[in-house]
Design an enzyme around this catalytic site. Structure first.
Site, PDB file in Angstrom:
ATOM      1  N   LYS A  41      47.775  53.979  41.917  1.00  0.00           N
ATOM      2  CA  LYS A  41      48.693  53.243  41.052  1.00  0.00           C
ATOM      3  C   LYS A  41      49.882  54.163  40.843  1.00  0.00           C
ATOM      4  CE  LYS A  41      49.103  51.174  36.416  1.00  0.00           C
ATOM      5  NZ  LYS A  41      48.386  50.784  35.169  1.00  0.00           N
ATOM      6  N   GLU A  48      39.356  41.357  30.289  1.00  0.00           N
ATOM      7  CA  GLU A  48      40.476  41.821  29.485  1.00  0.00           C
ATOM      8  C   GLU A  48      41.208  40.661  28.819  1.00  0.00           C
ATOM      9  OE1 GLU A  48      43.303  44.076  31.728  1.00  0.00           O
ATOM     10  OE2 GLU A  48      44.755  44.206  30.091  1.00  0.00           O
ATOM     11  N   ASP A  85      49.153  39.264  35.507  1.00  0.00           N
ATOM     12  CA  ASP A  85      48.132  40.288  35.243  1.00  0.00           C
ATOM     13  C   ASP A  85      46.814  39.665  34.794  1.00  0.00           C
ATOM     14  OD1 ASP A  85      46.858  42.667  34.924  1.00  0.00           O
ATOM     15  OD2 ASP A  85      47.895  43.241  33.094  1.00  0.00           O
ATOM     16  N   GLU A 114      53.772  51.154  35.084  1.00  0.00           N
ATOM     17  CA  GLU A 114      53.365  51.379  33.694  1.00  0.00           C
ATOM     18  C   GLU A 114      53.324  52.860  33.329  1.00  0.00           C
ATOM     19  OE1 GLU A 114      50.818  47.384  32.738  1.00  0.00           O
ATOM     20  OE2 GLU A 114      49.680  49.035  33.578  1.00  0.00           O
TER      21      GLU A 114
END
Lengths: 703, 703
Positions: A292, A397, A369, A296
């Site tokens: 990643k 989530e 997401d 973010e």
């Protein structure tokens, strides 16, 4: 040996008369309780009198041990091990070889009768392992063994669980307790869970595990931690699983003391090459890296004005002749650069053809997401020269943590079956991912793990079904979610037909119910800030605009929804014309995706005959009411269920009902002032005020 | 009933012939496995044929159920329940009443023979519960039942476990997995662990549980969370435990919307009074509040220039007629205001006599922060008008997490027996805390919990012994740690004498071994920054000077140690003259405390005949070597141990050995350049460099 068999027999006999202990869920779907139906049991007994295996590899030993453990439990008889069948009949024979297996992929298997035995055959020991679990599944689901003929090969090569587990034992977005990996105890102590997780993974065909969070710590690349990782790899290896690592891009700086992590810097390249060599010295079958980068807040090649391809290719070169691969995540979005929906596409699509042959690009199922429902990610079908890994999220989530019963089989299947039209009709995401559409040698599918150290692994029991369904679909995406749900239910809960019916029905409906009471009609990203728990459609200020809710639902006095047609962000243009045509017209766009692509007037009449406002309210109300329907299905199955299991899920369904009403009330009360209309009959307006519901949300944001 | 008893008998008989399952530690010391010695078992059987109990309160029902469960397992016979003994003999009779119990405190119990039965008698049902566990303990430790006469009362009233558990399920300084409290599932689902933790607590006399971290979230005071807390309270109540809450001082602002949390503000006072009423509506036996205020960034009354007493008294008044108390923590230290050792004293001692009668001040055992060894906190004996709660830490924040075997009984006992000389010789901390020295009606002792959702509750098995020892010492501080260790070992591991000897020996020595290889001679606070794992004596820069290591060890070319005599910080002056006299002279100061109070020259000869440098090295080397001795004791007990238990602890001991060498090497290599001397014979210098050891430490600080 004889004494042991006698003891086993006594034990098995006792199994029938001993009152059952409360089932704590630890055994997952590998329960191996004795088959209660005497006639059926006798048939199985006649077909599984022994397991003959050369046992000359750790994987074969694991396969034959599992078969003997499982069958002796299921059949209530000792199942001895033989090296070779000799003249014995009525047993199971494990065989590794190419003979007759020309149609199989390396990990595929065949089961067939031969000389009154059942042979499990594969070109590899791993295939035999998978075949062994398949045979056990036959018994667990009460299918006949006699004359059994099965042949199966995985359609996708790398079937990976992605753990988002941190070195301190927490799990990012985990709702089932702490991490199963005990870093402070490794490598000396090997928790029994490592083996049991590997058995579970093997039973559904998962062949690799990324053991750490994509928001990665550098410490896994240190000698100290590589020793720990190697110890885990040693436990997983006999179960056909390779270990992979998420890597921290700036590792050459924080570990190597280099001034840069620029992928074009020779020192950086050398540092990674050395790191790879060190890894392979300790873990010869290391699977590779998951990255990643520049997402973010994580560092990445863009920090040095290099592309994702330059970064990924540098890692691929560092791997050199080692067998590992690089999975580079496409989950990127820059603040303030337009519709977040489009950003991964805009950044990655132009790189198609520029990646090293050892690189796969890992793409989330949808463009935002892991929402409860998303249109398929526009990168699928748009990067034909690059193998794409499909990443789905098993941990809930955005799907109610561990208090909402949501079976994800239908969600995963919906993505796999979505038609990209990349090479005409039928160019499904599944065909992109399995490599068949674009003839890729590499293929992969990743599930973000939902397991933790909670006794039952997943918090909510039905989380086990999501782990199970992921593995089964990654192995064979043509399986139906309903069939998988029934398999899992039979293995985990009960084989009684009267109970199976309501149980499978509740699993099948659960995700669409969840969508209805949280984000119907294509609403998305209106959940609680950061924590992602509960509703927060009023969220208008956050660290970035695309972390708010109003950015996504765009409610105003005219209507609701994000215009992604040419009059809006035009994200629709990222799709093939056939898809654009279907979704671009609000009249033909499936209602499930309507507000993903259109700003629709409150009084616009939909295909259901209701106006948008009325349809929205109808879905929120009937969705929340449907939790009662779930409760009824669960109650209907009660006589067939273990009491502790029953009570656990029944209590969670109560919580779910409370939270479904919370979602319903929050959303209809928040949108109502925009729509300026009453809650339509026959629904009763919420008994509480928006302020009260907001306060409930605020509690979970408090320090 | 008859059928059930027959089944139970069958089950018990089977217990003997079934091969044991691996013991996963979940049952703690409440194992209730059948007594193997036939003769002894028959004696027990003759004395425990039934349990007669009025069963007219939930606590009595819990007591009789536990007795029957425990005895039927231990004795291998069904133990039926009777309402009253009638003419039956040879059984256990539970009785609540004052007759003959004049010498008992309310929670005390007597066990005595009467009419060929054993009576467990107490003024309260809770006392009967404690007596029931005491009777079970007799059997578990293989003491005779016939003619048993026991009488026991707790010496301290509030015996509390302090959970540092956060609402998100993490545990601050927890090393045994996530929190056992499942806030997202409450109040609907009650995890079975709640009951089992309450059983364990009751068995050792713990009567209250602070369920949330002292770094507190405001959310526990919301109606939503109070409903959850009430559900937990409902599970704990039949086991004699009250629920307490840690409170966030600024709650009136964040929850009540008030502009201030000033304790003298009438609106603030009203807000807390209302909050208390709401709590007691839901939890009529709520225990009270624990407060960490103006400490380590937490808000508090000092924010409004009010004293701790003004803050605590406001809360006490808010409780009003409700039975709860306020426990106000004295763990405060301001940045840059001199020796941290002195700060709590300087802030709290002047407040003695100013606290409301419902307030207790909670004081850590030592003046710094739960180091492996500390001198007793100077506040003990210095606040005669204020009841002081002794706070000890069971979770091994500074004692090797869950990889070091450290039995804390000796540490806790050392503090309890420390002589404050407040009212002459014999004025022990125990007498301060139990209220006998200063005639307080309130008394309390708190242990910071070491339990989590790990299967065996505490990560390291010996952590269970620390939970156990805390409860036993809080009940009766005159017990010896050795006797407690033997009790625990008999109940948890084995009753075989040949194994008991090495096991108890290892427990008894474990803490002093840990001190030797980490912080011998009174060194303190030289562990890894923030994480508190591993050695970091070189830490010289941190958020505050008193978060570094050099602040504490003060190594220089002359010597080592913190001069806290009159020539230094003069912290010694906080103690009574007798203590000052003993500790103030380096020649008489016990070596265990030497560097706590003195800066000692490297070549200074100590009472051992060695110079400081040589003694320091000797302790580091022999301490680290002693881990091998621990391993030998464990190995010696192996034949008597469950194989899974054996393997688990054996592996952790391996890790401990590795980490002990790490501590040793880090410390001798770091201090050596100050001492400018070689490692003394016969010890071999470390094979690695200081830089290598530092790198090992750094790994655990990496993101």
């Amino acid at each position: 040996m004889l004494l042991r068999n006698v003891l086993l027999l006594v034990l098995c006999a006792l199994g029938a008369i001993l009152p059952g202990r409360a089932d704590d869920g630890y055994r997952l779907w590998l329960k191996y309780d004795r088959v209660a139906e005497a006639g059926l049991r006798q048939q199985y007994q006649a077909a599984a009198r022994f397991v003959a295996s050369p046992d000359n590899t750790p994987v074969l030993r694991a396969a034959s041990a599992e078969l003997r453990q499982g069958l002796s439990g299921l059949l209530g008889q000792a199942v001895p091990a033989l090296g070779a069948p000799g003249t014995h009949t009525g047993g199971i024979v494990l065989r590794v070889g190419t003979a007759g297996n020309g149609q199989l992929r390396p990990e595929g298997y065949r089961i067939f009768p031969e000389n009154n035995n059942l042979v499990i055959s594969s070109p590899t020991d791993r295939g035999v392992l998978y075949g062994s679990f398949a045979l056990l599944r036959q018994v667990q689901t009460r299918q006949p063994l006699a004359g059994l003929r099965l042949s199966s090969s995985p359609r996708i090569d790398r079937r990976l669980l992605n753990h988002w587990d941190n070195p301190n034992g927490t799990v990012e977005r985990g709702y089932a307790g702490s991490s199963i990996w005990q870093w402070y105890e490794l490598p000396e102590r090997l928790d029994p869970r490592y083996t049991d997780s590997a058995r579970a993974n093997a039973s559904i065909g998962i062949n690799g595990v990324v053991i750490n969070n994509v928001n990665a710590s550098a410490r896994y690349l240190t000698p100290e931690y590589l020793g720990k990782v190697a110890a885990v790899a040693g436990v997983l290896r006999p179960y056909g699983q390779r270990v992979y690592l998420s890597v921290f891009w700036a590792a050459p700086k924080v570990l190597g003391g280099l001034p840069t992590a620029d992928p074009l810097d020779p020192q950086v390249q050398q540092w990674w090459a050395t790191a790879c060599n060190q890894i392979y010295q300790q873990i010869p079958d290391f699977g590779g890296f998951l990255v990643k980068a520049n997402s973010e807040g994580e560092p990445g090649p863009s920090d040095y004005k290099r592309s994702h391809a330059e970064g990924a290719n540098m890692l691929a070169k560092a791997l050199g002749q080692h067998p590992g691969v690089v999975m580079w995540r496409a989950f990127v979005y820059q603040a303030g650069s337009g519709d977040r929906f489009k950003q991964a596409y805009e950044e990655f699509q132009p790189l198609d053809g520029k990646f090293d042959s050892k690189v796969l690009v890992q793409v989330k199922n949808g463009p935002i997401d892991f929402q409860a429902r998303e249109p398929f990610h526009p990168l699928f079908g748009a990067m034909p020269k690059t193998p794409l890994v499909l990443e789905v999220q098993l941990t809930q989530e955005y799907l109610g943590f561990a208090t909402h019963l949501v079976y994800l089989g239908p969600l995963i299947k919906e993505v796999l079956e979505a038609d990209t039209h990349a090479q005409g009709s039928g160019s499904t995401v599944a065909k992109v991912v399995d490599g068949s559409l674009d003839h890729h040698a590499l293929s992969g599918m990743a599930g973000v793990a939902n397991i933790g150290a909670d006794r039952n692994w997943t918090g909510h029991l039905v989380g086990q079904a999501n782990w199970y369904a992921f593995g089964r679909l990654a192995w064979d995406h043509t399986l139906s979610p309903r069939a998988i749900a029934e398999e899992w239910t039979r293995m985990t809960l009960t084989t009684q037909p009267a109970a199976l019916r309501p149980l499978v029905a509740m699993l099948q409906q659960s995700r669409s119910i969840y969508v209805r009471y949280t984000t119907p009609l294509g609403l998305h990203h209106i959940m609680g800030e950061s924590i992602h728990f509960g509703p927060q459609p009023w969220l208008a200020k956050a660290g970035r605009p695309d972390w708010t809710a109003v950015y996504y639902h765009r409610a105003d006095s005219l209507g609701l929804g994000f215009d992604r047609t040419a009059t809006g962000s035009n994200a629709l243009a990222l799709y093939r014309p056939e898809v654009q045509k279907l979704w671009g017209n609000p009249a033909t766009c499936p209602l499930d995706y309507l507000l993903w692509f259109h700003h629709v007037g409150w009084n616009q009449r939909l295909s259901t005959g209701r106006t948008l406002w009325n349809e929205l309210c109808t879905r929120y109300y009937t969705g929340a009411d449907s939790v009662q329907w779930l409760q009824k299905q669960w109650a209907a199955a009660r006589p067939a269920l273990d009491p502790a299991t029953y009570a656990d899920v029944a209590a969670r369904l109560q919580t779910q009902q409370k939270e479904a009403l919370w979602w319903r009330d929050a959303c209809v009360l928040y949108f109502q002032p925009f729509a300026r209309q009453p809650i339509p009959a026959p629904f009763a307006p919420p008994a509480r005020s928006l302020a009260e519901v907001k306060e409930l949300v605020r509690i979970y944001q408090l320090k």
